[in-house]
Structures are given as structure tokens and as C-alpha cells.
Design a protein around this motif. Structure first.
Motif, PDB file in Angstrom:
ATOM      1  N   ALA A  83       0.844  -1.207   0.000  1.00  0.00           N
ATOM      2  CA  ALA A  83       0.000   0.000   0.000  1.00  0.00           C
ATOM      3  C   ALA A  83       0.876   1.253   0.000  1.00  0.00           C
ATOM      4  O   ALA A  83       0.558   2.248  -0.673  1.00  0.00           O
ATOM      5  N   ALA A  84       2.011   1.189   0.704  1.00  0.00           N
ATOM      6  CA  ALA A  84       2.895   2.362   0.792  1.00  0.00           C
ATOM      7  C   ALA A  84       3.419   2.762  -0.585  1.00  0.00           C
ATOM      8  O   ALA A  84       3.632   3.945  -0.859  1.00  0.00           O
ATOM      9  N   ILE A  85       3.615   1.763  -1.447  1.00  0.00           N
ATOM     10  CA  ILE A  85       4.076   2.089  -2.813  1.00  0.00           C
ATOM     11  C   ILE A  85       3.004   2.921  -3.515  1.00  0.00           C
ATOM     12  O   ILE A  85       3.274   3.995  -4.062  1.00  0.00           O
ATOM     13  N   TYR A  86       1.761   2.423  -3.482  1.00  0.00           N
ATOM     14  CA  TYR A  86       0.676   3.128  -4.186  1.00  0.00           C
ATOM     15  C   TYR A  86       0.385   4.493  -3.557  1.00  0.00           C
ATOM     16  O   TYR A  86      -0.030   5.426  -4.239  1.00  0.00           O
ATOM     17  N   GLN A  87       0.623   4.589  -2.248  1.00  0.00           N
ATOM     18  CA  GLN A  87       0.308   5.865  -1.573  1.00  0.00           C
ATOM     19  C   GLN A  87       1.183   7.016  -2.066  1.00  0.00           C
ATOM     20  O   GLN A  87       0.913   8.174  -1.764  1.00  0.00           O
ATOM     21  N   ASN A  88       2.204   6.694  -2.846  1.00  0.00           N
ATOM     22  CA  ASN A  88       2.999   7.777  -3.432  1.00  0.00           C
ATOM     23  C   ASN A  88       2.163   8.633  -4.374  1.00  0.00           C
ATOM     24  O   ASN A  88       2.528   9.761  -4.665  1.00  0.00           O
ATOM     25  N   TRP A  89       1.063   8.056  -4.889  1.00  0.00           N
ATOM     26  CA  TRP A  89       0.230   8.889  -5.764  1.00  0.00           C
ATOM     27  C   TRP A  89      -1.283   8.599  -5.658  1.00  0.00           C
ATOM     28  O   TRP A  89      -2.106   9.284  -6.264  1.00  0.00           O
ATOM     29  N   VAL A  90      -1.660   7.594  -4.867  1.00  0.00           N
ATOM     30  CA  VAL A  90      -3.085   7.263  -4.750  1.00  0.00           C
ATOM     31  C   VAL A  90      -3.552   7.604  -3.322  1.00  0.00           C
ATOM     32  O   VAL A  90      -2.856   7.293  -2.350  1.00  0.00           O
ATOM     33  N   ALA A  91      -4.723   8.242  -3.233  1.00  0.00           N
ATOM     34  CA  ALA A  91      -5.248   8.618  -1.911  1.00  0.00           C
ATOM     35  C   ALA A  91      -5.491   7.364  -1.068  1.00  0.00           C
ATOM     36  O   ALA A  91      -5.991   6.360  -1.590  1.00  0.00           O
ATOM     37  N   PRO A  92      -5.155   7.409   0.233  1.00  0.00           N
ATOM     38  CA  PRO A  92      -5.257   6.194   1.063  1.00  0.00           C
ATOM     39  C   PRO A  92      -6.650   5.574   1.057  1.00  0.00           C
ATOM     40  O   PRO A  92      -6.778   4.349   1.085  1.00  0.00           O
ATOM     41  N   GLU A  93      -7.710   6.419   0.986  1.00  0.00           N
ATOM     42  CA  GLU A  93      -9.062   5.827   1.034  1.00  0.00           C
ATOM     43  C   GLU A  93      -9.409   5.033  -0.227  1.00  0.00           C
ATOM     44  O   GLU A  93     -10.376   4.287  -0.255  1.00  0.00           O
ATOM     45  N   LYS A  94      -8.602   5.209  -1.272  1.00  0.00           N
ATOM     46  CA  LYS A  94      -8.861   4.429  -2.497  1.00  0.00           C
ATOM     47  C   LYS A  94      -8.134   3.081  -2.477  1.00  0.00           C
ATOM     48  O   LYS A  94      -8.223   2.314  -3.426  1.00  0.00           O
ATOM     49  N   ILE A  95      -7.372   2.842  -1.436  1.00  0.00           N
ATOM     50  CA  ILE A  95      -6.653   1.567  -1.363  1.00  0.00           C
ATOM     51  C   ILE A  95      -7.462   0.616  -0.488  1.00  0.00           C
ATOM     52  O   ILE A  95      -7.572   0.801   0.719  1.00  0.00           O
ATOM     53  N   LEU A  96      -8.079  -0.373  -1.148  1.00  0.00           N
ATOM     54  CA  LEU A  96      -8.970  -1.299  -0.440  1.00  0.00           C
ATOM     55  C   LEU A  96      -8.178  -2.526   0.006  1.00  0.00           C
ATOM     56  O   LEU A  96      -7.438  -3.107  -0.781  1.00  0.00           O
ATOM     57  N   ARG A  97      -8.377  -2.881   1.255  1.00  0.00           N
ATOM     58  CA  ARG A  97      -7.700  -4.083   1.786  1.00  0.00           C
ATOM     59  C   ARG A  97      -8.757  -5.151   2.024  1.00  0.00           C
ATOM     60  O   ARG A  97      -9.749  -4.895   2.706  1.00  0.00           O
ATOM     61  N   THR A  98      -8.529  -6.351   1.460  1.00  0.00           N
ATOM     62  CA  THR A  98      -9.517  -7.430   1.614  1.00  0.00           C
ATOM     63  C   THR A  98      -8.804  -8.746   1.902  1.00  0.00           C
ATOM     64  O   THR A  98      -7.575  -8.823   1.861  1.00  0.00           O
ATOM     65  N   LYS A  99      -9.618  -9.775   2.125  1.00  0.00           N
ATOM     66  CA  LYS A  99      -9.067 -11.125   2.224  1.00  0.00           C
ATOM     67  C   LYS A  99      -8.483 -11.508   0.858  1.00  0.00           C
ATOM     68  O   LYS A  99      -8.944 -10.995  -0.178  1.00  0.00           O
ATOM     69  N   LEU A 100      -7.540 -12.418   0.854  1.00  0.00           N
ATOM     70  CA  LEU A 100      -6.940 -12.865  -0.415  1.00  0.00           C
ATOM     71  C   LEU A 100      -7.992 -13.331  -1.407  1.00  0.00           C
ATOM     72  O   LEU A 100      -8.015 -12.934  -2.565  1.00  0.00           O
ATOM     73  N   TRP A 101      -8.909 -14.177  -0.900  1.00  0.00           N
ATOM     74  CA  TRP A 101      -9.872 -14.794  -1.829  1.00  0.00           C
ATOM     75  C   TRP A 101     -10.845 -13.750  -2.370  1.00  0.00           C
ATOM     76  O   TRP A 101     -11.273 -13.832  -3.510  1.00  0.00           O
TER      77      TRP A 101
END
Ligand code: UDX
Ligand code: UDX
Length: 474
Positions: A203-221
């Protein structure tokens, strides 16, 4: 496990997904070294070509991104093992085509390359490595990757420095033709995984240009399944509007008006409601068939046949267009010249995988047509590969065999043609000078517009007959 910030990335697979995605990551994260590796040496040379027009993937804006990052912190290489060894994080972005034979043939994904990558990572990685599924995969593939990575490697037996791994799913939602914008301004970034440290590192990589609320964390499946489901929903909209288009043609309605009317309902929304020759591309059909296979596997035949119908309707739409063209040309196209405008599966890409133009061209060749094929970005070699049919300028003669040849310009394609069939919505097809072009064609000449790009009045005033997808007559 404590994971240090990612400083070095290796991506296996320099294709339509791996190449542009890594270029944008490198561009946005100058402190991270990104190496894209591929078994295909020609592809890597093309990525390294000093002439940016020769990059293996055509994507608007990609050349600029590559020119900023390449040589600085973006590298393309054939040194697969070395790149894996020095990486903190490995993306697996190799192809996962539909299996052609064996168990699940025609539906299941062929995972042999993903497995080979996992085995290679298992033997080459050093320290703790985050392994990220970028390829679209059947649900629970991560379990197989984890199992392979867990096999103790001979060189590390009884050693304290044996590598360790976290496995994540991070599907890519970019669409070809708009890949750079989709990557730079994603609707969301999806990360599935059970190891919160690894999830945070990615997530830290994407946070260089993507707003944190747009980074969704889910179960693998959930993450693995979401990619299949998203593509299935998008494809379903296209089959839905194409089914309505067929009904419009019979009833005198106009699918563009119907699409506007239903798309302005905010619950439905306006996107993905363009009727056309059916969806193409490497993902939709493959991913739905994969979903169908999974449903059968898990004992859900009703769910399987629900999704299967989306693909069947798509095939039917392509066959329908070829058939109606033949019918309108007095029931025969044998020996007639037909100009095909557009071979790519959509505009702004040179990709022809599953392009509707393939099936439609093959059907017309079967009917004995002489096709003159024009596409601004697709090479004649690529068309020949897709049609498994060499180009030829020979007159079909009395045998009535279909032939095709590439045309460098729209004018040469239309010269002497009885009909022109527009299959890709390239910008340059939108404002063609129909009055001038009509004089090159053999009367009574037809325009078949499967992408709603022409101005109907201009075509009519040029004395041409017009069929537009989803347009019925009163
Ligand atoms: C592919 C899949 O089709 C898609 O499902 C997935 O989401 C991402 O990967 P794409 O990038 O469009 O999409 O595929 P492709 O252009 O074929 O690129 C894959 C690359 O992987 C090829 O260049 C191939 O040479 C390379 N590859 C394949 C390897 O480097 N090693 C392998 O073992 C297999
Ligand atoms: C798709 C998904 O959009 C993307 O999120 C995923 O990661 C990969 O698969 P792509 O196949 O590159 O992307 O292109 P897309 O724009 O989705 O178009 C797919 C096909 O549907 C094309 O043949 C296109 O012409 C067709 N299409 C799209 C329509 O016929 N009508 C529409 O309204 C939209």
C-alpha cells in the motif's frame, strides 16, 4: 513479520499489464528500483529500444512515462534469476490463457506459467520477499503459490537464511488504450492478503500517488474473486446492450437513445453501454469462462450457465453481424471486395486478442469475400497470425475462395469495394469524407457501422446505404 519498506521490485512478465504498470510505479516512486523481466528476449529489446515508437505495447502516454523513468529506476531485462534475488517484492504478471486441452479445456485458466514463476521465485529469492499476484487468477491460486513457496529448497536445508515469503493479490483494473490514466488515477487499488505488514508495504508504494481511502484491503480470496467478478459485470453490460441492440433493429427503436435513457438513471450509469460488434480483449471472455469453470467445480451449475450466457450472446452478436452483411449484399459476398476498418479489439491499442474483427473476418472469408483490412496500429503480420491465413492479392476466381490483404489507407481499402464494415472506433474513422469515398466504391455500396462512429446524414447524402448497430427503421 516486520517488513522493511520496499526498495527493489521485480516484475515477471513485460506484457500489456506488467510493462505499463511497472513504468507508472517507477515514474511515481523514484526511490524504488523496478526491473521488468521476461523470457521473451525480443520483447525486452523492444522495451529497451531508444526509439520510443518501437515499444512493444502501444498505449497513449506510455512513451513519456518510459522516457522519464527508463535507465533511472526502471529497467527491462532478461536476467530473471538475478532480478528476483535482489527484489524485496516480486509481481507475477505472466499470461494465464484459457486452457486449450486437458481438464477444464476451453474454460479453466492455464496456470503453468504462474506455477513456473512461483518455483523460480522459491529458488532464487533472498531474505523476506513479498510475492504479488498481478495476473488475473482463479480464486485460491494464492494457496498454490504459497504451497510452492513453502517447499524447502535444497540449498537452504538446515540453514538459517532460508527465504521467507508473504503472498498478496493485487489485481490490475487498467483498460487498454487508457492504461496510463487508469494507473495514474485509479478508481481503487485492491490488495488482498492475510499479512498486514506485507499489505502495508505494498500500500505504501501506491500511496505515493493514490489517496489512502482508495486503497482497499480485503481477504486474499475476495481480491482474487473481485477481479473476475468486475470483468464479468462489465462484460455483462455489453452483452445486455448488444441484446437490446438486436431488438432495436427489429422494432424500430434506436439503441443509442435507449442507452442514453437507461444510462441517465444514476443507479445504472452511462458507462459500458455502447452497443458494438461484441467485446474482445484478453480478459473478458477468459475471465468469465474461468468463473464458469469455478462455478461448475464448486457445484453451482445454475450460476455457471448464467455467466456463460454473457459469452454466448457475445459470440452470437459477432456471427449476426457477418450474417446480416451477407444478407444485405444480395445474399452473397463471394468475390466481392469488403473493406474492414479496424482490426484491434478497441481503439488506441494494437492488441488484437479476441478482437471481434477476427471471427467476423473469418466468417466473411468463409463466404468467399475479398477483404481489404485497414488498421492504424495493427501490423499485417499480426492480422495474418490471427486469421491463420496469408494475405493475398490474387483474384479468388471461380473457386470463390476468400482472400484478404492489408490496406495502408482507408482510400485503398474502399477502392472498388461493395461494402465497408467499421469494427474499431478509431478517431480517424469518425469524420471520413463519405462523398469523396463513395465515388471509389462500387454501387450500390454499403456502410456497416458496428461502432456508431459515422454521421448518418453524411453517409446518406453521399448516396451510400447504411446499417448501424442497434438502429431499426420505422
Ligand atoms: C497477462 C494476463 O493475460 C492477464 O490475465 C493478467 O492479468 C496479466 O498478465 P498481459 O500482460 O496482457 O496480461 O499478457 P501478455 O502481454 O501476454 O504478457 C505476459 C508476458 O509474460 C509475456 O511477455 C511473456 O513472454 C511473459 N512470460 C510468460 C514470462 O516472462 N515468463 C513466463 O513463464 C511466462
Ligand atoms: C478490461 C477491463 O475494463 C479492465 O478493468 C480489466 O483490467 C481488463 O479488461 P480492456 O479489455 O482493456 O479492459 O478494455 P475495455 O475498455 O474494458 O473493453 C473491452 C471490450 O469491450 C472492447 O472490445 C470494447 O470495444 C468493448 N466495449 C466496451 C463495448 O463493446 N462497449 C462498451 O460500452 C465498452
Amino acid at each position: 513479520m516486520k517488513i522493511n519498506p520496499i526498495r527493489s521490485i521485480c516484475c515477471i512478465g513485460a506484457g500489456y499489464v506488467g510493462g505499463p504498470t511497472m513504468a507508472v510505479i517507477a515514474d511515481r516512486c523514484p526511490d524504488i528500483d523496478v526491473t521488468v523481466v521476461d523470457l521473451n528476449e525480443e520483447r525486452i529489446s523492444a522495451w529497451n529500444d531508444s526509439d520510443l515508437n518501437n515499444l512493444p505495447v502501444y498505449e497513449p502516454g506510455l512513451d513519456l512515462v518510459v522516457s522519464r523513468a527508463r535507465g533511472r529506476n526502471l529497467f527491462f531485462s532478461n536476467q530473471v534469476k538475478e532480478s528476483i534475488s535482489s527484489a524485496d517484492l516480486v509481481f507475477i504478471s505472466v499470461n494465464t490463457p484459457t486452457k486449450q486441452k486437458g481438464l477444464g479445456a476451453g474454460q479453466a485458466s492455464d496456470l503453468r506459467w504462474v506455477e513456473a514463476c512461483a518455483r523460480q521465485v522459491a529458488t532464487c529469492a533472498k531474505g523476506h520477499t513479498v510475492v504479488v499476484e498481478k495476473s488475473t487468477l482463479p480464486v485460491r491460486t494464492a494457496a498454490a503459490i504459497k504451497a510452492i513457496l513453502a517447499i524447502p529448497q535444497r540449498q537452504y536445508l538446515n540453514s538459517e537464511v532460508a527465504p521467507t515469503f508473504s503472498v498478496l493479490s493485487n489485481p490490475e483494473f487498467l483498460a487498454e488504450g487508457t492504461a496510463i490514466n487508469d494507473l495514474e488515477n485509479p478508481d481503487r487499488v485492491l490488495i488482498g492478503g492475510e499479512d498486514p505488514e506485507a499489505v502495508n508495504a505494498l500500500a505504501a508504494i501506491y500511496q505515493n500517488w493514490v489517496a489512502p481511502e482508495k486503497i482497499l484491503r480485503t481477504k486474499l480470496w475476495s481480491s482474487e474473486l473481485s477481479k473476475l467478478a468486475a470483468n464479468a459485470f462489465l462484460a455483462q453490460r455489453i452483452s445486455s446492450i448488444n441484446s437490446v441492440a438486436a431488438l432495436c433493429e427489429e422494432t424500430g427503436a434506436d439503441v443509442r437513445e435507449v442507452a442514453l435513457a437507461i444510462g441517465t438513471d444514476s443507479r445504472i450509469g452511462p458507462k459500458f453501454l455502447n452497443a458494438g460488434p461484441g467485446f474482445g480483449g484478453s480478459c473478458f471472455q477468459k475471465d468469465i469462462l474461468n468463473l464458469v469453470y469455478l462455478c461448475h467445480h464448486f457445484g453451482l451449475p445454475e450460476v455457471a450457465s448464467y455467466w456463460e450466457q454473457v459469452v454466448e450472446l457475445n459470440t452470437w452478436q459477432q456471427k449476426r453481424i457477418a450474417r446480416l452483411l451477407v444478407q444485405k449484399l444480395f445474399g452473397t459476398v463471394t468475390g466481392k471486395k469488403i473493406a474492414i476498418l479496424g482490426f484491434a479489439f478497441k481503439a488506441d491499442t494494437n492488441d488484437t486478442r479476441e478482437a471481434p474483427a477476427i471471427r467476423i473476418s473469418l466468417d466473411l472469408l468463409e463466404e468467399g469475400a475479398q477483404l481489404a483490412i485497414h488498421d492504424p496500429k495493427v501490423s499485417p503480420n499480426q492480422i495474418a497470425l490471427e486469421l491463420s491465413h496469408l494475405p493475398s492479392n490474387l483474384d479468388p476466381g471461380l473457386k470463390g475462395e476468400g482472400t484478404w490483404h492489408p490496406s495502408k489507407s482507408v482510400e485503398t481499402a474502399l477502392e472498388g469495394a461493395d461494402a465497408v464494415l467499421i469494427l474499431t472506433e478509431w478517431e480517424e474513422y469518425r469524420d471520413l469524407d463519405w462523398l469523396r469515398l463513395s465515388r471509389l466504391m462500387r454501387a450500390p455500396a454499403w456502410v456497416f457501422d458496428a461502432r456508431s462512429v459515422v454521421d448518418p446524414e453524411k453517409v446518406a447524402s453521399a448516396g451510400l446505404m447504411l446499417w448501424r448497430v442497434g438502429e431499426g427503421s420505422d
